[in-house]
Each structure stands twice: as structure tokens, then as C-alpha cells.
Design an enzyme around this catalytic site. Structure first.
Site, PDB file in Angstrom:
ATOM      1  N   LEU A  77      73.320  54.931 -33.975  1.00  0.00           N
ATOM      2  CA  LEU A  77      74.306  54.825 -32.729  1.00  0.00           C
ATOM      3  C   LEU A  77      74.821  56.440 -32.467  1.00  0.00           C
ATOM      4  O   LEU A  77      74.816  56.464 -31.247  1.00  0.00           O
ATOM      5  CB  LEU A  77      75.497  53.970 -33.236  1.00  0.00           C
ATOM      6  CG  LEU A  77      75.105  52.268 -32.828  1.00  0.00           C
ATOM      7  CD1 LEU A  77      74.213  51.885 -34.037  1.00  0.00           C
ATOM      8  CD2 LEU A  77      76.228  51.705 -33.014  1.00  0.00           C
TER       9      LEU A  77
ATOM     10  N   THR B 145      81.807  53.624 -30.365  1.00  0.00           N
ATOM     11  CA  THR B 145      81.120  54.438 -31.420  1.00  0.00           C
ATOM     12  C   THR B 145      81.438  55.993 -31.301  1.00  0.00           C
ATOM     13  O   THR B 145      81.548  56.689 -32.286  1.00  0.00           O
ATOM     14  CB  THR B 145      79.675  54.395 -31.057  1.00  0.00           C
ATOM     15  OG1 THR B 145      79.029  53.251 -30.988  1.00  0.00           O
ATOM     16  CG2 THR B 145      78.742  55.327 -31.791  1.00  0.00           C
TER      17      THR B 145
ATOM     18  N   HIS C 262      84.782  56.340 -33.119  1.00  0.00           N
ATOM     19  CA  HIS C 262      84.521  56.452 -34.353  1.00  0.00           C
ATOM     20  C   HIS C 262      84.148  57.858 -34.819  1.00  0.00           C
ATOM     21  O   HIS C 262      84.590  58.434 -35.754  1.00  0.00           O
ATOM     22  CB  HIS C 262      83.678  55.388 -34.790  1.00  0.00           C
ATOM     23  CG  HIS C 262      83.001  55.281 -36.233  1.00  0.00           C
ATOM     24  ND1 HIS C 262      83.239  54.448 -37.112  1.00  0.00           N
ATOM     25  CD2 HIS C 262      82.287  56.199 -36.908  1.00  0.00           C
ATOM     26  CE1 HIS C 262      82.765  54.620 -38.230  1.00  0.00           C
ATOM     27  NE2 HIS C 262      82.057  55.671 -38.159  1.00  0.00           N
ATOM     28  N   GLU C 263      83.082  58.437 -34.132  1.00  0.00           N
ATOM     29  CA  GLU C 263      82.531  59.642 -34.461  1.00  0.00           C
ATOM     30  C   GLU C 263      83.463  60.886 -34.254  1.00  0.00           C
ATOM     31  O   GLU C 263      83.668  61.691 -34.988  1.00  0.00           O
ATOM     32  CB  GLU C 263      81.209  60.035 -33.483  1.00  0.00           C
ATOM     33  CG  GLU C 263      80.051  59.092 -33.721  1.00  0.00           C
ATOM     34  CD  GLU C 263      79.841  58.444 -35.279  1.00  0.00           C
ATOM     35  OE1 GLU C 263      79.929  59.424 -36.138  1.00  0.00           O
ATOM     36  OE2 GLU C 263      79.210  57.799 -35.555  1.00  0.00           O
TER      37      GLU C 263
ATOM     38  N   HIS D 245      85.352  57.183 -43.639  1.00  0.00           N
ATOM     39  CA  HIS D 245      85.208  55.584 -43.158  1.00  0.00           C
ATOM     40  C   HIS D 245      86.334  55.187 -43.998  1.00  0.00           C
ATOM     41  O   HIS D 245      86.918  55.564 -45.096  1.00  0.00           O
ATOM     42  CB  HIS D 245      83.876  55.206 -43.779  1.00  0.00           C
ATOM     43  CG  HIS D 245      82.648  55.642 -43.121  1.00  0.00           C
ATOM     44  ND1 HIS D 245      81.598  56.128 -43.464  1.00  0.00           N
ATOM     45  CD2 HIS D 245      82.682  55.449 -41.606  1.00  0.00           C
ATOM     46  CE1 HIS D 245      80.986  56.373 -42.369  1.00  0.00           C
ATOM     47  NE2 HIS D 245      81.469  55.978 -41.254  1.00  0.00           N
TER      48      HIS D 245
ATOM     49  N   TRP E  85      86.670  52.565 -46.015  1.00  0.00           N
ATOM     50  CA  TRP E  85      86.227  52.281 -47.364  1.00  0.00           C
ATOM     51  C   TRP E  85      86.077  53.600 -48.311  1.00  0.00           C
ATOM     52  O   TRP E  85      85.742  53.314 -49.618  1.00  0.00           O
ATOM     53  CB  TRP E  85      84.809  51.541 -47.515  1.00  0.00           C
ATOM     54  CG  TRP E  85      83.849  52.180 -47.334  1.00  0.00           C
ATOM     55  CD1 TRP E  85      82.733  52.708 -47.897  1.00  0.00           C
ATOM     56  CD2 TRP E  85      83.105  52.073 -45.796  1.00  0.00           C
ATOM     57  NE1 TRP E  85      81.653  52.924 -47.193  1.00  0.00           N
ATOM     58  CE2 TRP E  85      82.004  52.897 -45.825  1.00  0.00           C
ATOM     59  CE3 TRP E  85      83.700  51.755 -44.543  1.00  0.00           C
ATOM     60  CZ2 TRP E  85      81.143  52.987 -44.859  1.00  0.00           C
ATOM     61  CZ3 TRP E  85      82.884  51.799 -43.420  1.00  0.00           C
ATOM     62  CH2 TRP E  85      81.654  52.538 -43.428  1.00  0.00           C
TER      63      TRP E  85
ATOM     64  N   VAL F  90      93.906  58.287 -46.953  1.00  0.00           N
ATOM     65  CA  VAL F  90      95.035  57.943 -46.147  1.00  0.00           C
ATOM     66  C   VAL F  90      95.670  56.762 -46.779  1.00  0.00           C
ATOM     67  O   VAL F  90      94.754  55.709 -47.226  1.00  0.00           O
ATOM     68  CB  VAL F  90      94.431  57.356 -44.678  1.00  0.00           C
ATOM     69  CG1 VAL F  90      95.406  56.977 -43.697  1.00  0.00           C
ATOM     70  CG2 VAL F  90      93.721  58.433 -44.126  1.00  0.00           C
TER      71      VAL F  90
ATOM     72  N   ASP G 250      81.997  46.456 -31.782  1.00  0.00           N
ATOM     73  CA  ASP G 250      83.223  47.261 -30.751  1.00  0.00           C
ATOM     74  C   ASP G 250      84.325  46.246 -30.329  1.00  0.00           C
ATOM     75  O   ASP G 250      85.534  46.906 -30.366  1.00  0.00           O
ATOM     76  CB  ASP G 250      82.400  47.790 -29.350  1.00  0.00           C
ATOM     77  CG  ASP G 250      81.765  49.062 -29.718  1.00  0.00           C
ATOM     78  OD1 ASP G 250      81.665  49.346 -30.735  1.00  0.00           O
ATOM     79  OD2 ASP G 250      81.156  49.819 -28.694  1.00  0.00           O
TER      80      ASP G 250
HETATM   81  N1  ARG Z   1      77.108  53.752 -37.850  1.00  0.00           N
HETATM   82  C1  ARG Z   1      77.823  54.885 -37.230  1.00  0.00           C
HETATM   83  C2  ARG Z   1      78.325  55.982 -38.112  1.00  0.00           C
HETATM   84  O1  ARG Z   1      77.983  55.956 -39.366  1.00  0.00           O
HETATM   85  C3  ARG Z   1      78.843  54.623 -36.211  1.00  0.00           C
HETATM   86  C4  ARG Z   1      79.360  53.131 -36.258  1.00  0.00           C
HETATM   87  C5  ARG Z   1      79.876  52.725 -34.860  1.00  0.00           C
HETATM   88  N2  ARG Z   1      80.350  51.236 -34.742  1.00  0.00           N
HETATM   89  C6  ARG Z   1      80.640  50.630 -33.738  1.00  0.00           C
HETATM   90  N3  ARG Z   1      81.318  49.726 -33.658  1.00  0.00           N
HETATM   91  N4  ARG Z   1      80.581  51.166 -32.565  1.00  0.00           N
HETATM   92  O2  ARG Z   1      79.253  56.657 -38.033  1.00  0.00           O
HETATM   93 ZN    ZN Z   2      81.041  56.825 -39.673  1.00  0.00          ZN
HETATM   94 CA    CA Z   3      93.356  54.191 -47.921  1.00  0.00          CA
END
Ligand code: ARG
Ligand code: ZN
Ligand code: CA
Length: 252
Positions: free
Chosen positions: A121, A163, A166-167, A176, A178, A190, A225
């Protein structure tokens, strides 16, 4: 908590397309900028009230109005190409490999919009990497929001612009949720995001791992999303640290 000042990041979007659909409209680009502002300022209509640590990050975005030569610009560049799929090795960022060179990465957030392929993505470069490849790359089908226009080129369930949110989180030093490696005991550095043992997909509110509820509503998980709606104040502080004097991205 320290008072955070409002930071506005100038953005240039480089659209590299091999067909008309990928050559997304200015309106679709603007819909993505609008989503970024809603997501980072905690004004998006999806915001959950489940997590008290959800924060207005005081970071906002606008399309650049002046280009590196001092001329006025829309903050959007377009290039037609016969290359249909780019991979995730940064070729779209270099005119020598058929891509588009970044605008000064110390002053602009560069976003390349092109078909990455391989089901990817988007991807980002963390702070501290090579200037010539700094920025984020997003597939056009996931850039912008179907909430803000009816004829955009977008694909559910990643059609709300998250997306790019997130980026840009990664671009501003967030891991991330996790902790980038699976299992309990690895952390995202964090303190106000609960420990989690790996990515969550779909929209599984209430998922528990590592002895606590996962924050699947966080932009730095892998949920759909419509499901992700918050950054935390801890994540906000981490992003501000990289944008401050002495931080890698202080000139942005
Ligand atoms: N897979 C991507 C990454 O590794 C982004 C994930 C985006 N998720 C979303 N719900 N748009 O960073
Ligand atoms: Zn990511
Ligand atoms: Ca944490």
C-alpha cells in the site's frame, strides 16, 4: 506535559502514472491533505473516545506553494511513464531510474504516488536515512479519501487516506504499535500505547494480547482505514522530538 507548538509541514506530491486512473486528480490529492490534517489534529469523524491518551499532535500539512526555485506551485508534479510497477527499492525517487527526484528533503515532505506493486500500500523512510530517498511512497489507489469525493480512484477497505497517515507516522519516527518485531516484550518506545504481540487486521475492537487490550484504533496498527482514528500523546511527543531543534527533521 510540555506545551507543543503547532508545526506546519510543506508537502510536495509527485504523481508518476502509467495510465489515466493512476494520474489522480488535484481534488483527490487535496482530499489526502485534508485527511492528514483531520487525523493529526484529532478532528476526523472516526475518532474513538475509548482511549483517553488520544491526542491532537499539533502537526499539520499543506501543499507547498513555493517550489525549490522560488516559483509559485500547486505542490503537485506529474510524470507519465511506461513503467507499470515500481517495487519498494526507491527507483521512483530517482530520475536516472525513470522516477522523479525529490525536492530538498530538508524543507519538504516528498510523497511519491505510484503503483508500488506486490500488494504494498505504501512505505516510508525513517528519520536518519539518505536525503536522496527521504519521504513516503503511496499507491494511488490508497491516496485520498472516498469520504471527500465521489469519483476518486480508491480501493476499500483502504480508501479513507489512512495509509498516508500511517506512513507519515513512520517518517516522523513512529514504530508499529507492536514494536516492529512480534511477540510480547518488544516495544514501540512509546509508554502510553499498550503492548501488543503483532499486527491486527480488519477491525477487531477489543482484541487482547500481552495481558492488555490492543489499541487497534491506532494509526500505527494494520487495521482497516475506517477502524483507525488516533495517535496518542506519547506518539505526539516522539514526533515533536524529531521535528524540534536538534532533531533530524527540524528544518521541515
Ligand atoms: N502496510 C503498510 C505498512 O507497512 C501500511 C498499512 C496501512 N494500513 C491502513 N489501514 N491503511 O506500513
Ligand atoms: Zn507501517
Ligand atoms: Ca508502548
Amino acid at each position: 506535559r510540555m506545551e507543543q507548538k503547532l508545526i506546519t509541514i510543506p508537502v510536495v506530491v509527485h504523481i508518476i502514472y502509467s495510465n489515466d486512473l493512476e494520474n489522480i486528480s488535484d481534488d483527490q490529492v487535496q482530499s489526502q491533505i485534508d485527511v492528514l490534517n483531520e487525523d493529526f489534529r484529532k478532528t476526523n469523524p472516526y475518532v474513538t473516545d475509548k482511549w483517553p491518551q488520544a491526542a491532537d499532535t499539533k502537526i499539520q500539512f499543506r501543499l507547498a506553494s513555493v517550489d525549490p526555485n522560488g516559483n509559485s506551485t500547486k505542490g503537485i508534479t506529474r510524470k507519465s511513464t511506461t513503467k507499470e510497477s515500481w517495487g519498494a527499492q526507491d527507483q521512483m525517487k530517482d530520475s536516472k531510474s525513470g522516477g522523479v527526484d525529490p525536492w530538498n528533503t530538508a524543507e519538504y515532505l516528498n510523497i511519491w504516488v505510484c503503483n508500488i506493486g506486490n500488494g504494498i500500500l505504501g512505505y516510508a523512510q525513517y528519520p536518519g536515512g539518505k536525503p536522496s530517498t527521504d519521504g513516503v511512497v503511496i499507491n494511488p489507489k490508497y491516496f485520498g479519501s472516498s469520504d471527500k469525493g465521489s469519483n476518486f480512484y480508491l480501493s476499500a477497505p483502504f480508501d479513507k487516506g489512512r495509509t498516508t497517515t500511517h506512513e507519515i507516522g513512520h517518517f516522523l519516527n513512529l514504530r508499529h504499535i507492536w514494536g516492529n518485531s512480534r511477540g510480547c516484550g518488544t516495544d514501540d518506545l512509546v509508554s502510553d500505547t499498550p503492548e501488543s504481540n503483532g499486527p491486527n487486521y480488519g477491525c477487531q475492537h477489543g482484541t487482547v494480547s500481552c495481558g492488555s487490550e490492543d489499541m487497534i484504533e491506532n494509526f500505527m496498527d494494520y487495521s482497516d482505514d475506517t477502524c483507525m482514528s488516533i495517535f496518542t500523546s506519547g506518539q505526539s511527543a516522539r514526533m515533536h522530538a524529531i521535528l524540534m531543534e536538534g532533531g533530524f527533521r527540524h528544518e521541515l
